[in-house]
Design an enzyme around this catalytic site. Structure first.
Site, mmCIF file in Angstrom:
data_model
loop_
_atom_site.group_PDB
_atom_site.id
_atom_site.type_symbol
_atom_site.label_atom_id
_atom_site.label_comp_id
_atom_site.label_asym_id
_atom_site.label_seq_id
_atom_site.Cartn_x
_atom_site.Cartn_y
_atom_site.Cartn_z
ATOM 1 N N PRO A 1 -25.894 -22.481 -70.938
ATOM 2 C CA PRO A 1 -25.317 -22.672 -69.611
ATOM 3 C C PRO A 1 -25.060 -24.140 -69.305
ATOM 4 O O PRO A 1 -25.860 -25.012 -69.657
ATOM 5 C CB PRO A 1 -26.358 -22.074 -68.664
ATOM 6 N N LEU B 1 -30.326 -27.795 -69.891
ATOM 7 C CA LEU B 1 -30.721 -27.213 -71.174
ATOM 8 C C LEU B 1 -30.007 -27.865 -72.354
ATOM 9 O O LEU B 1 -30.052 -27.347 -73.472
ATOM 10 C CB LEU B 1 -30.472 -25.702 -71.165
ATOM 11 N N GLY B 2 -29.342 -28.985 -72.119
ATOM 12 C CA GLY B 2 -28.764 -29.745 -73.223
ATOM 13 C C GLY B 2 -27.400 -29.282 -73.672
ATOM 14 O O GLY B 2 -27.029 -29.492 -74.831
ATOM 15 N N ALA C 1 -25.678 -30.289 -77.217
ATOM 16 C CA ALA C 1 -25.558 -29.228 -78.216
ATOM 17 C C ALA C 1 -24.106 -29.071 -78.674
ATOM 18 O O ALA C 1 -23.835 -28.887 -79.862
ATOM 19 C CB ALA C 1 -26.084 -27.909 -77.650
ATOM 20 N N ASP D 1 -32.186 -35.445 -75.499
ATOM 21 C CA ASP D 1 -31.364 -34.267 -75.773
ATOM 22 C C ASP D 1 -30.727 -34.344 -77.154
ATOM 23 O O ASP D 1 -30.649 -33.343 -77.872
ATOM 24 C CB ASP D 1 -30.271 -34.131 -74.708
#
Length: 328
Positions: free
Chosen positions: A114, A119-120, A124, A165
């Site tokens: 998301p 959440l990175g 990512a 991250d």
């Protein structure tokens, strides 16, 4: 760049990895959750992060004369991409710099991480793209080269990222991070966590800037909080190694209150933390930049994690996920 996820999903560590080919390249990366140390890591303090393998990004790359993007957010040439995709373009260009035989790339991105939830996601995507370009060029990036590319993209996305991250979205297991360097952390017994989305976007750049402004105005007070978070983080490293979920949970909750004191929590995050604790979580806290985004709660078992998910959705979380960190 995202694909829908169910309101509650149980996340497992997947097998396999990127393939290598001559006409196309593929790369992948995963989400991360900061267990302890967010914001303090910006000032050189340690942080602990967990990989969330069940939320991931996959990139496919083919040769092209220019840079072309395909994603949920935008499909077309780089020159027409919206500003929110500039970090992705930065990663593509930086990765191409490592592959002199490639003049451009057609990049297709699929993501279940998301966006703007701590959440990175941006890291990512950058890591998956960099790995795919390297795969297309037939060369594997070193960990430091990959980190450098992701950090370039993260600076565009967040201004002054700590680098956490960039390390965590490619790590195989929990890591201790400090000043750009990451080291694996041994886990004494399996731990199960429930993540819950507050339903509100969070901006890491804005949250970091706010803490920096508070520190400029009152350095002694903010540094005291940062030092306390650093102490809890170091102690939590030992908790992980011993598999002591009770002590770890207590430190998580204490850290949430310290972060709230820095102004990076909000009423949604506080309400979800309270709901998790009321439902029996060993500990709970915001994860990531805060001011929106997600919380992470430590469950007492896999079954309890499902119960936490139900309680958190009842408390207003639009979606929750369960992830297990195995002993290692």
């Amino acid at each position: 760049m995202r694909t829908p996820t169910p309101a509650h999903a149980s996340l497992a560590y997947p097998a396999g990895g990127a393939r290598t080919g001559t006409s196309t390249g593929a790369g992948a990366a995963h989400a991360k959750a900061i267990l302890l140390g967010e914001h303090a890591a910006v000032y050189g303090a340690p942080a602990l992060a967990l990989p969330v393998h069940g939320l991931g990004v996959h990139a496919d790359v083919a040769p092209a004369e220019a840079i072309l993007l395909g994603s949920e957010l935008f499909t077309g040439p780089a020159a027409e991409a919206p500003a929110r995709l500039w970090p992705v373009l930065t990663a593509v260009r930086a990765a191409l710099d490592h592959q002199p035989s490639l003049s451009g790339a057609r990049v297709q991105i699929r993501s279940s991480v998301p966006y703007e939830r701590g959440l990175g996601s941006s890291a990512a995507v950058a890591a998956a793209v960099a790995r795919a370009v390297a795969d297309l060029g037939g060369a594997e990036l070193s960990p430091d080269a990959l980190y450098g590319i992701v950090q370039e993209a993260e600076r565009v996305a967040h201004g002054h990222p700590s680098g956490l991250d960039a390390r965590a979205v490619t790590a195989g297991g929990p890591i201790r991070f400090q000043r750009g360097q990451a080291s694996p952390v041994r886990v004494g017994s399996p731990l199960v966590f429930t993540l819950a989305d507050s339903g509100a976007s969070g901006s890491t750049a804005q949250a970091v800037a706010q803490v920096r402004a508070r520190r400029d105005a009152d350095p002694a007070a903010v540094d005291t909080v940062i030092d306390r978070i650093a102490t809890l983080t170091e102690a939590a490293t030992g908790d992980l190694t011993r598999g002591d979920g009770v002590a770890l949970g207590e430190r998580m909750t204490q850290t949430h209150h310290l972060l709230a004191g820095l102004g990076v929590s909000d009423h949604r995050l506080d309400a979800l933390v309270a709901a998790a604790l009321a439902a029996g979580a060993a500990g709970a806290k915001l994860t990531g930049g805060g001011q929106g985004g997600c919380i992470i709660a430590l469950a007492r078992s896999t079954e309890h994690a499902e119960q936490l998910g139900s309680a958190l959705r009842a408390a207003g979380a639009p979606r929750t996920w369960t992830t297990t960190v195995p002993a290692r």
